[in-house]
Design an enzyme around this catalytic site. Structure first.
Site, PDB file in Angstrom:
ATOM      1  N   ASP A 130       3.643  11.606   7.168  1.00  0.00           N
ATOM      2  CA  ASP A 130       3.270  10.257   6.762  1.00  0.00           C
ATOM      3  C   ASP A 130       1.790  10.245   6.365  1.00  0.00           C
ATOM      4  OD1 ASP A 130       4.247   7.239   6.969  1.00  0.00           O
ATOM      5  OD2 ASP A 130       2.187   7.322   7.684  1.00  0.00           O
ATOM      6  N   ASN A 138      -4.304   1.826  -0.782  1.00  0.00           N
ATOM      7  CA  ASN A 138      -3.827   0.924  -1.835  1.00  0.00           C
ATOM      8  C   ASN A 138      -4.739  -0.284  -1.992  1.00  0.00           C
ATOM      9  OD1 ASN A 138      -1.581   2.092  -3.068  1.00  0.00           O
ATOM     10  ND2 ASN A 138      -0.178   1.390  -1.490  1.00  0.00           N
ATOM     11  N   HIS A 143      -2.861   0.292  -6.547  1.00  0.00           N
ATOM     12  CA  HIS A 143      -1.573   0.962  -6.408  1.00  0.00           C
ATOM     13  C   HIS A 143      -1.450   2.208  -7.287  1.00  0.00           C
ATOM     14  CE1 HIS A 143       0.318  -1.958  -3.766  1.00  0.00           C
ATOM     15  NE2 HIS A 143      -0.260  -2.912  -4.466  1.00  0.00           N
ATOM     16  N   ASP A 147      -0.226   5.750  -5.929  1.00  0.00           N
ATOM     17  CA  ASP A 147       0.800   6.604  -6.525  1.00  0.00           C
ATOM     18  C   ASP A 147       0.274   8.022  -6.734  1.00  0.00           C
ATOM     19  OD1 ASP A 147       2.546   4.507  -6.564  1.00  0.00           O
ATOM     20  OD2 ASP A 147       2.296   4.070  -8.704  1.00  0.00           O
ATOM     21  N   GLU A 174       5.478   6.040   1.998  1.00  0.00           N
ATOM     22  CA  GLU A 174       4.536   7.157   2.089  1.00  0.00           C
ATOM     23  C   GLU A 174       5.020   8.244   3.031  1.00  0.00           C
ATOM     24  OE1 GLU A 174       2.959   3.964   4.973  1.00  0.00           O
ATOM     25  OE2 GLU A 174       4.118   4.085   3.119  1.00  0.00           O
TER      26      GLU A 174
END
Length: 261
Positions: A130, A138, A143, A147, A174
Site C-alpha cells: 500500500d 493527491n 490526481h 496516477d 493504491e
C-alpha cells in the site's frame, strides 16, 4: 468499406446481397462451362451424355468455388471473433492505468496458482502493498501526479515480478498484491524489503513537482491448503500492522493463527 451489421434489416440486406452474388456467379459460370463444352451453336445437336457431363462439371466447379469462398470468409470471421474475445478477456483482467492485472485478473490467476502449489506441497506467500500517505499526495500534487505514483510503483513491482516469476496485480486504489510460490518466510521478508527499498529510492516527477514515496508491505506464508480469500485477509492484516507501526514497514501475519481463531 466494411459493412456494419447492427440491425435485423442490415442482416437481411447483407444476406440478400450474398444470395444475389451467388446466383449471378452460378449463372455466369454455368453458361461459361456449357459454352466451352458444347460450343456456341444453339441449333447444334448434342448427345445427352455430353449435356449431363457438362452440367456435372459446372455444378462441381461452382459448388467448390462458392463453398470454398464462403468457408474461407467464415473462417476469417471466426478468427476475428476469437481475437476480439481474447482481447476483451485481456482488457477485463488488466488495470488500464498500470498495465498490471486488476483485482479480478489477479484473483483468478492466484486461485489457479494456489491450487497447483498446494497440490505440489509448496508454500505460498501473498504480499499486500500500500502506498503511504497516498491521499496526501493527491491533495498536494493533484490526481495526475497520484496516477504517476501508481504507475511508478507498478513498474517496480513489474520488474521484480519479471526477475522472480511473481504474480502481481493492482488490487484496488493504491493497493497492490503479489503471490510467490515455493519460498521460505525469510526469503519472503527479504524480497519485501527489497521492494520497499526500490520504491523508496525512486524519485517521481511531473513538470516542476517531484517527490519520493514509500510503501508499507504485509505478507503471510500459507503452508496448508487455504482458499485465496482467507490468505488475502491474513496478508491484509499484516499490512495493517505495518501501517500501524509507522508505515514504510514490512510486517508478517501468521495464516494458521487466523484459521485457528
Amino acid at each position: 468499406m466494411t459493412f456494419q451489421i447492427s440491425t435485423r434489416g442490415d442482416a437481411l440486406r447483407h444476406t440478400a446481397g450474398r444470395v444475389a452474388v451467388a446466383v449471378s456467379l452460378t449463372v455466369v459460370m454455368t453458361a461459361a462451362t456449357m459454352l466451352l463444352q458444347l460450343g456456341t451453336d444453339l441449333d447444334a445437336s448434342v448427345r445427352v451424355g455430353a449435356v449431363i457431363f457438362s452440367t456435372i462439371c459446372a455444378a462441381v466447379v461452382i459448388s467448390a468455388l462458392l463453398a470454398g469462398g464462403l468457408s474461407f470468409r467464415s473462417a476469417l470471421l471466426m478468427r476475428d471473433l476469437t481475437l476480439a474475445r481474447s482481447e476483451l478477456a485481456r482488457i477485463s483482467r488488466t488495470d488500464q492505468l498500470t498495465g498490471l492485472l486488476n483485482r479480478r485478473g489477479f484473483d483468478e490467476s492466484a486461485a489457479l496458482t494456489l491450487r497447483s502449489a498446494f497440490a505440489a506441497n509448496l508454500p505460498a506467500v501473498v504480499f499486500m502493498c500500500d502506498v503511504d500517505h497516498f491521499k496526501s499526495i493527491n491533495d498536494r500534487f493533484g490526481h495526475a501526479f497520484g496516477d504517476k505514483v501508481l504507475v511508478e510503483i507498478a513498474d517496480v513491482l513489474r520488474g521484480f515480478a519479471g526477475k522472480k516469476g511473481v504474480l502481481v496485480g493492482r488490487h484496488g486504489g493504491e493497493e497492490f498484491a503479489a503471490l510467490m510460490i515455493g519460498i521460505t518466510r525469510e526469503q519472503a521478508a527479504q524480497y519485501a524489503e527489497n521492494i520497499r527499498h526500490a520504491c523508496a529510492a525512486r524519485e517521481i516527477s511531473i513538470d516542476d513537482d517531484s517527490t519520493r514515496v514509500t510503501i508499507s508491505i504485509g505478507f503471510t506464508v500459507a503452508r496448508e491448503e487455504l482458499d485465496l480469500s482467507t490468505i488475502m485477509r491474513v496478508a491484509d492484516r499484516a499490512l495493517y500492522i505495518a501501517k500501524h507501526a509507522g508505515r514504510n514497514q514490512v510486517a508478517r501475519a501468521d495464516a494458521a493463527s487466523l484459521v485457528a481463531a
